[in-house]
Design an enzyme around this catalytic site. Structure first.
Site, PDB file in Angstrom:
ATOM      1  N   ASP A 173       8.646  11.583   2.563  1.00 58.35           N
ATOM      2  CA  ASP A 173       8.701  10.997   1.231  1.00 58.35           C
ATOM      3  C   ASP A 173       8.913   9.510   1.446  1.00 58.35           C
ATOM      4  O   ASP A 173       9.990   9.083   1.879  1.00 58.35           O
ATOM      5  CB  ASP A 173       9.864  11.613   0.443  1.00 58.35           C
ATOM      6  CG  ASP A 173      10.059  10.966  -0.920  1.00 58.35           C
ATOM      7  OD1 ASP A 173       9.353   9.975  -1.226  1.00 58.35           O
ATOM      8  OD2 ASP A 173      10.933  11.428  -1.666  1.00 58.35           O
TER       9      ASP A 173
ATOM     10  N   ASN B 130      -1.056   4.974   3.779  1.00 55.95           N
ATOM     11  CA  ASN B 130      -2.037   5.321   2.751  1.00 55.95           C
ATOM     12  C   ASN B 130      -1.393   5.814   1.457  1.00 55.95           C
ATOM     13  O   ASN B 130      -1.996   5.714   0.395  1.00 55.95           O
ATOM     14  CB  ASN B 130      -2.980   6.393   3.309  1.00 55.95           C
ATOM     15  CG  ASN B 130      -3.839   7.023   2.236  1.00 55.95           C
ATOM     16  OD1 ASN B 130      -4.799   6.433   1.756  1.00 55.95           O
ATOM     17  ND2 ASN B 130      -3.474   8.231   1.824  1.00 55.95           N
TER      18      ASN B 130
ATOM     19  N   SER C  46      -6.191  -2.469  -2.160  1.00 58.35           N
ATOM     20  CA  SER C  46      -7.263  -2.341  -3.152  1.00 58.35           C
ATOM     21  C   SER C  46      -7.693  -3.734  -3.570  1.00 58.35           C
ATOM     22  O   SER C  46      -6.845  -4.634  -3.699  1.00 58.35           O
ATOM     23  CB  SER C  46      -6.762  -1.592  -4.387  1.00 58.35           C
ATOM     24  OG  SER C  46      -7.667  -1.755  -5.463  1.00 58.35           O
TER      25      SER C  46
ATOM     26  N   TYR D  98       0.071  -1.447 -10.947  1.00 61.57           N
ATOM     27  CA  TYR D  98      -0.697  -1.074  -9.756  1.00 61.57           C
ATOM     28  C   TYR D  98      -1.323  -2.284  -9.067  1.00 61.57           C
ATOM     29  O   TYR D  98      -1.152  -2.468  -7.851  1.00 61.57           O
ATOM     30  CB  TYR D  98      -1.787  -0.070 -10.134  1.00 61.57           C
ATOM     31  CG  TYR D  98      -2.669   0.302  -8.968  1.00 61.57           C
ATOM     32  CD1 TYR D  98      -2.212   1.178  -7.981  1.00 61.57           C
ATOM     33  CD2 TYR D  98      -3.948  -0.235  -8.823  1.00 61.57           C
ATOM     34  CE1 TYR D  98      -3.009   1.506  -6.897  1.00 61.57           C
ATOM     35  CE2 TYR D  98      -4.750   0.088  -7.742  1.00 61.57           C
ATOM     36  CZ  TYR D  98      -4.278   0.956  -6.785  1.00 61.57           C
ATOM     37  OH  TYR D  98      -5.069   1.273  -5.712  1.00 61.57           O
TER      38      TYR D  98
ATOM     39  N   LYS E 122      -0.611  -4.041  -5.047  1.00 64.78           N
ATOM     40  CA  LYS E 122      -1.534  -4.247  -3.932  1.00 64.78           C
ATOM     41  C   LYS E 122      -1.573  -5.717  -3.507  1.00 64.78           C
ATOM     42  O   LYS E 122      -1.764  -6.019  -2.324  1.00 64.78           O
ATOM     43  CB  LYS E 122      -2.928  -3.735  -4.306  1.00 64.78           C
ATOM     44  CG  LYS E 122      -2.956  -2.217  -4.548  1.00 64.78           C
ATOM     45  CD  LYS E 122      -2.424  -1.423  -3.358  1.00 64.78           C
ATOM     46  CE  LYS E 122      -2.601   0.073  -3.519  1.00 64.78           C
ATOM     47  NZ  LYS E 122      -2.123   0.841  -2.350  1.00 64.78           N
TER      48      LYS E 122
ATOM     49  N   VAL F 282     -13.322   5.168  -4.881  1.00 65.90           N
ATOM     50  CA  VAL F 282     -13.611   6.454  -4.251  1.00 65.90           C
ATOM     51  C   VAL F 282     -13.312   7.604  -5.202  1.00 65.90           C
ATOM     52  O   VAL F 282     -12.308   7.588  -5.925  1.00 65.90           O
ATOM     53  CB  VAL F 282     -12.781   6.602  -2.953  1.00 65.90           C
ATOM     54  CG1 VAL F 282     -12.914   7.997  -2.368  1.00 65.90           C
ATOM     55  CG2 VAL F 282     -13.209   5.549  -1.935  1.00 65.90           C
TER      56      VAL F 282
ATOM     57  N   THR G 156     -11.681  10.621  -5.983  1.00 66.16           N
ATOM     58  CA  THR G 156     -10.558  11.484  -5.595  1.00 66.16           C
ATOM     59  C   THR G 156      -9.834  11.865  -6.890  1.00 66.16           C
ATOM     60  O   THR G 156     -10.199  11.397  -7.971  1.00 66.16           O
ATOM     61  CB  THR G 156      -9.552  10.736  -4.684  1.00 66.16           C
ATOM     62  OG1 THR G 156      -8.984   9.651  -5.435  1.00 66.16           O
ATOM     63  CG2 THR G 156     -10.219  10.193  -3.436  1.00 66.16           C
TER      64      THR G 156
END
Length: 241
Positions: A64, A91, A148, A164, A168, A197, A199
């Site tokens: 974690d 990642n 990103s 977010y 990054k 991508v 996902t």
């Protein structure tokens, strides 16, 4: 472990699905033993099983990234299993809630910002620092931080996500700080942009496959000793940021 063992060991965080799983599989395909770092036990075990079925030497590591104790325990587990760490791919990442204007900068929910930073930035720092003693034992250690281009101040791509995207940007800056600090060592640190991508992270509504997204991480994880340091790269090369 046997010090003449030439098999490289790679830890990929958030490796139970998506790009992380594709990175783990890609590193395994070129002969790395892969430590699948994931919080979710069932997902972790399923990923290890799938990797082994694909011929990859893989083992699971409970991790974690929001917990100092978990990062320390993961390092101890990898030390027992492999004795050193050759590759670390940070990642694990989250997008954060967006409902109710939570990531609109004018109504930004600071708790959402804290939560995103805790995983996407502090998590990378926690895991990196826990793993550094093991990385220092490797002949050609590599650290790859999955970033990103939404974090690029130059490109300003993607939707407005005021938790977010800055996470990054900060991850890229921290990557540069590590690269400077480790400039006189064998540890090469870079940030990677996988592109947009398909996902569960993107609702599977994106043009690139996880394998395509993983390619840049695998390239940076296997850089030669004279490779670039402290940069931000995608498939096309350096990303302005």
């Amino acid at each position: 472990m046997d010090s003449v063992n030439n098999t490289k060991t790679a830890l990929v965080t958030g490796a139970n699905k998506g790009i992380g799983f594709a990175i783990a599989r890609g590193l395994g395909a070129i002969g790395c033993t892969v430590a699948v770092g994931a919080r979710d036990e069932a997902g972790r075990e399923a990923a290890v099983e799938a990797l082994r079925a694909a011929g990859v030497d893989a083992f699971g590591v409970a991790l974690d990234v929001t917990s100092d104790a978990s990062a320390a325990a993961a390092a101890a587990s990898i030390e027992r299993t492999a004795g050193r760490l050759d590759v670390l791919v940070n990642n694990a990442g989250i997008a954060g809630r967006t409902d109710g204007g939570a990531q609109d900068p004018t109504t930004l929910d600071l708790d959402v910002l804290r939560t995103v930073l805790d995983t996407n930035v502090f998590g990378a720092v926690r895991v990196t620092n826990a793993m550094l003693p093991l990385l220092r034992r490797a002949p050609s250690p590599r650290i790859v931080n999955m970033s990103s281009n939404m974090g690029s101040l130059t490109l300003q791509t993607g939707p407005i996500m005021a938790a977010y995207a800055p996470s990054k940007t900060l991850l890229n800056s921290i990557t540069a700080q590590y690269a400077r600090r480790l400039a006189d060592t064998d540890i090469i640190v870079n940030a990677a942009c996988p592109g947009y991508v398909a996902t569960d992270f993107t609702g599977f509504n994106a043009p690139r496959t996880p394998e395509q997204g993983a390619a840049i991480a695998i390239r940076l994880a296997t850089l030669p000793d004279d490779g670039p340091r402290g940069g931000f790269f995608d498939d096309e090369g350096a990303v302005p940021w």
